[in-house]
Design a protein around this motif. Structure first.
Motif, mmCIF file in Angstrom:
data_model
loop_
_atom_site.group_PDB
_atom_site.id
_atom_site.type_symbol
_atom_site.label_atom_id
_atom_site.label_comp_id
_atom_site.label_asym_id
_atom_site.label_seq_id
_atom_site.Cartn_x
_atom_site.Cartn_y
_atom_site.Cartn_z
ATOM 1 N N ASN A 13 0.831 -1.204 0.000
ATOM 2 C CA ASN A 13 0.000 0.000 0.000
ATOM 3 C C ASN A 13 0.863 1.250 0.000
ATOM 4 O OD1 ASN A 13 -2.826 1.066 0.260
ATOM 5 N ND2 ASN A 13 -1.944 2.034 2.075
ATOM 6 N N GLU A 14 0.566 2.155 -0.901
ATOM 7 C CA GLU A 14 1.216 3.465 -0.983
ATOM 8 C C GLU A 14 2.737 3.386 -0.934
ATOM 9 O OE1 GLU A 14 -1.467 6.857 0.601
ATOM 10 O OE2 GLU A 14 -1.610 5.259 2.108
ATOM 11 N N GLY A 15 3.271 2.492 -1.768
ATOM 12 C CA GLY A 15 4.707 2.429 -1.958
ATOM 13 C C GLY A 15 5.484 1.634 -0.935
ATOM 14 N N LEU A 25 -14.634 -5.906 8.760
ATOM 15 C CA LEU A 25 -15.946 -5.929 9.399
ATOM 16 C C LEU A 25 -16.979 -5.401 8.408
ATOM 17 C CD1 LEU A 25 -15.256 -4.580 13.019
ATOM 18 C CD2 LEU A 25 -15.636 -6.953 12.307
ATOM 19 N N ASN A 26 -17.985 -6.209 8.168
ATOM 20 C CA ASN A 26 -19.000 -5.873 7.162
ATOM 21 C C ASN A 26 -18.307 -5.621 5.827
ATOM 22 O OD1 ASN A 26 -21.201 -6.134 9.000
ATOM 23 N ND2 ASN A 26 -20.651 -4.135 9.858
ATOM 24 N N ASP A 27 -18.401 -4.419 5.271
ATOM 25 C CA ASP A 27 -17.845 -4.201 3.941
ATOM 26 C C ASP A 27 -16.582 -3.352 3.946
ATOM 27 O OD1 ASP A 27 -19.107 -1.891 4.706
ATOM 28 O OD2 ASP A 27 -20.050 -1.496 2.772
ATOM 29 N N VAL A 28 -16.020 -3.078 5.132
ATOM 30 C CA VAL A 28 -14.878 -2.171 5.187
ATOM 31 C C VAL A 28 -13.682 -2.786 5.914
ATOM 32 C CG1 VAL A 28 -16.354 -0.122 5.118
ATOM 33 C CG2 VAL A 28 -15.601 -1.050 7.330
ATOM 34 N N ILE A 29 -12.534 -2.176 5.688
ATOM 35 C CA ILE A 29 -11.324 -2.521 6.422
ATOM 36 C C ILE A 29 -11.409 -1.837 7.781
ATOM 37 C CG2 ILE A 29 -8.819 -2.277 6.469
ATOM 38 C CD1 ILE A 29 -9.006 -2.127 3.330
ATOM 39 N N LEU A 53 -0.876 -9.023 -0.088
ATOM 40 C CA LEU A 53 -2.243 -8.532 0.003
ATOM 41 C C LEU A 53 -2.267 -7.158 -0.666
ATOM 42 C CD1 LEU A 53 -5.160 -8.930 1.140
ATOM 43 C CD2 LEU A 53 -4.414 -7.596 3.122
ATOM 44 N N ILE A 54 -3.051 -7.038 -1.729
ATOM 45 C CA ILE A 54 -3.096 -5.793 -2.488
ATOM 46 C C ILE A 54 -4.546 -5.312 -2.606
ATOM 47 C CG2 ILE A 54 -1.070 -6.482 -3.822
ATOM 48 C CD1 ILE A 54 -2.932 -6.946 -6.232
ATOM 49 N N PRO A 55 -4.749 -4.014 -2.820
ATOM 50 C CA PRO A 55 -6.103 -3.554 -3.120
ATOM 51 C C PRO A 55 -6.522 -4.074 -4.490
ATOM 52 C CG PRO A 55 -4.531 -1.746 -3.326
ATOM 53 C CD PRO A 55 -3.771 -2.916 -2.777
ATOM 54 N N LYS A 376 -6.681 0.937 3.537
ATOM 55 C CA LYS A 376 -6.766 1.919 4.618
ATOM 56 C C LYS A 376 -7.972 1.610 5.497
ATOM 57 C CE LYS A 376 -4.887 5.982 2.176
ATOM 58 N NZ LYS A 376 -5.206 7.382 1.768
ATOM 59 N N GLU A 377 -7.843 1.875 6.756
ATOM 60 C CA GLU A 377 -8.982 1.700 7.656
ATOM 61 C C GLU A 377 -10.125 2.620 7.234
ATOM 62 O OE1 GLU A 377 -7.554 2.227 11.631
ATOM 63 O OE2 GLU A 377 -6.271 0.440 11.565
ATOM 64 N N GLY A 378 -11.324 2.056 7.183
ATOM 65 C CA GLY A 378 -12.494 2.798 6.759
ATOM 66 C C GLY A 378 -12.792 2.690 5.278
ATOM 67 N N TYR A 379 -11.842 2.184 4.489
ATOM 68 C CA TYR A 379 -12.056 2.009 3.052
ATOM 69 C C TYR A 379 -12.775 0.681 2.789
ATOM 70 C CZ TYR A 379 -9.497 5.979 1.125
ATOM 71 O OH TYR A 379 -9.119 7.242 0.742
#
Length: 446
Positions: A13-15, A25-29, A53-55, A376-379
């Motif tokens: 993530n981000e380099g 949890l549910n649909d988010v990180i 693990l990649i987006p 990212k958390e919340g994404y």
């Protein structure tokens, strides 16, 4: 939905690449840390065993053929193949039947995707020589952008009236994505080829007919017009070394007004492959020389080229097996793009961090997609696990496309996607679709 805990992953993530855990949890990180313990008894634990693990990839250019061309593909079949290939979001093109050149027809496609797409989705609105009024009605917050065919189009979607093109560039607030090949140059080259060969034109003539000069003329005109009008321009599928010099890397991506994309096939194949692959690698723009491929790689790695996409465009094997003048251009790619890129990484062409930047981070930034494209958390939890040491070979038996073939047939990839998560749901695991996911309409922070 039960919580999912991914343990012992190499998080890209981000380099950076860091070892750690990710809680969904549910649909988010929900949490990212060096170590996370399961907080409930119903948590599903997946041991990543040191895999990447990649987006999920955000593919900004696909043709899923629905409506109207569903003998080739559908949104359901191709989005399913995309998820198997680690693509969790896609932006589809307007040249279906009917073409998405009115708000009503565009929303018809969104309605189909809402019911059938495995991956998250958006669609390009199609420009023509006479639909400026419809273009100006499109809400930039709800639609990925505007697609203009400035060469090589089907139906009435070739936009070749200079006054219309300038009016669109001047008035629309949409991101404009263009297919750039000069039609007059192509027609001249095609006439010369027909005069020399008749109808039996060798496939090796394709990059001469759809020449580097045809691409450069069109791309340079589009860029000149974007500079003149201040339009936000994104040039699809660069295929020539010469074109790369039209683009700059002096600004961060979010400040660029003019950006570019390259597709996997232009990074993998060269004109030497026509002898073996024939019309199966007939694309517009054409796969060109080794020097062109080298120029594309250089521009990609030094950030003159911003995004890697697929231009997934399936046709039936029967259609592709026609003689050159009758074989359509395009081929299926979404299932194998990421693994092809990881193979290129193994060959020293590109870093894993750069793959993630060009396939996930940059599409999210460039199109201003909300809450996707990063770990990212919340994404949104659109995530892919990749085993870098699990060789496998592409065969007809493991191809997921409706058309049933791939230009990569017979190719052995060293890396393999083991898991794909879409909005927190484990959709694909070790060669099988395990949960029927329903993609969401992408939203844009514009």
């Amino acid at each position: 939905m039960h919580p999912i805990l991914i343990k012992n992953a190499r998080i890209v993530n981000e380099g950076t690449i860091t070892e750690g855990d990710v809680l969904i949890l549910n649909d988010v990180i929900a949490e990212i840390a060096s170590t996370i313990s399961a907080k409930t008894g119903d948590t599903k634990i997946i041991d990543a065993d040191g895999h990447y693990l990649i987006p999920g990839m955000i593919d900004d250019q696909v043709h899923f053929r629905e409506p109207g061309l569903t003998h080739k593909a559908t949104i359901e079949t191709e989005s399913r193949a995309a998820v198997a290939g680690g693509i969790t979001s896609f932006i589809e093109m307007p040249n279906t039947v009917p073409q998405a050149t009115t708000i009503e027809l565009l929303e018809d496609k969104f309605a189909i995707a809402k019911q059938t797409s495995w991956a998250n989705y958006s669609f390009m609105f199609g420009g023509t020589n006479n639909n400026i009024d419809e273009i100006l009605k499109v809400d930039p917050k709800k639609v990925a952008g505007l697609k203009l065919f400035l060469g090589s189009s089907t139906g009435n979607m070739l936009v070749d009236d200079p006054k219309t093109i300038e009016e669109i560039f001047s008035k629309t607030k949409l991101l404009i994505s263009t297919h750039c090949e000069d039609e007059a140059t192509i027609k001249k080259n095609m006439a010369a080829a027909i005069e020399k060969y008749g109808e039996d034109i060798p496939i090796s003539e394709h990059p001469k007919i759809r020449s580097a000069e045809a691409c450069y003329i069109s791309s340079s005109k589009a860029i000149e017009l974007a500079k003149k009008t201040g339009a936000r321009l994104h040039v699809f599928h660069l295929s020539t070394e010469k074109e790369t010099h039209l683009f700059k890397n002096k600004l961060p991506l979010h400040k660029k007004k003019i950006t570019a994309e390259v597709c996997v096939h232009h990074l993998w194949f060269t004109d030497e492959d026509y002898a073996e692959k024939g019309t199966h690698i007939k694309w517009n723009p054409a796969v060109k020389s080794e020097a062109d491929r080298e120029g594309l790689w250089k521009a990609l790695n030094d950030d003159r080229i911003d995004i890697i996409a697929t231009d997934h465009a399936p046709h039936t094997l029967e259609e592709k097996s026609n003689v050159y003048t009758k074989a359509p251009s395009g081929g299926p790619l979404v299932q194998h793009a990421i693994e092809a890129l990881f193979e290129m990484h193994r060959r020293g062409r590109i870093s894993v961090e750069k793959i993630v930047q060009k396939t996930a981070h940059n599409p999210a930034i460039l199109f201003e997609i909300e809450n996707r494209g990063f770990i990212k958390e919340g994404y949104k939890a659109d995530l892919v696990l990749i085993n870098p040491n699990a060789p496998w070979t592409v065969t007809k038996e493991n191809i997921a496309y409706k058309c049933g073939w791939s230009p990569f047939e017979g190719t052995t990839f060293t890396s393999r996607i083991t898991h794909t998560f879409v909005n927190g749901v484990l959709a694909y695991e070790n060669g099988k679709m395990v949960t029927r996911t329903h993609g969401e309409r992408l939203t844009f922070a514009r």
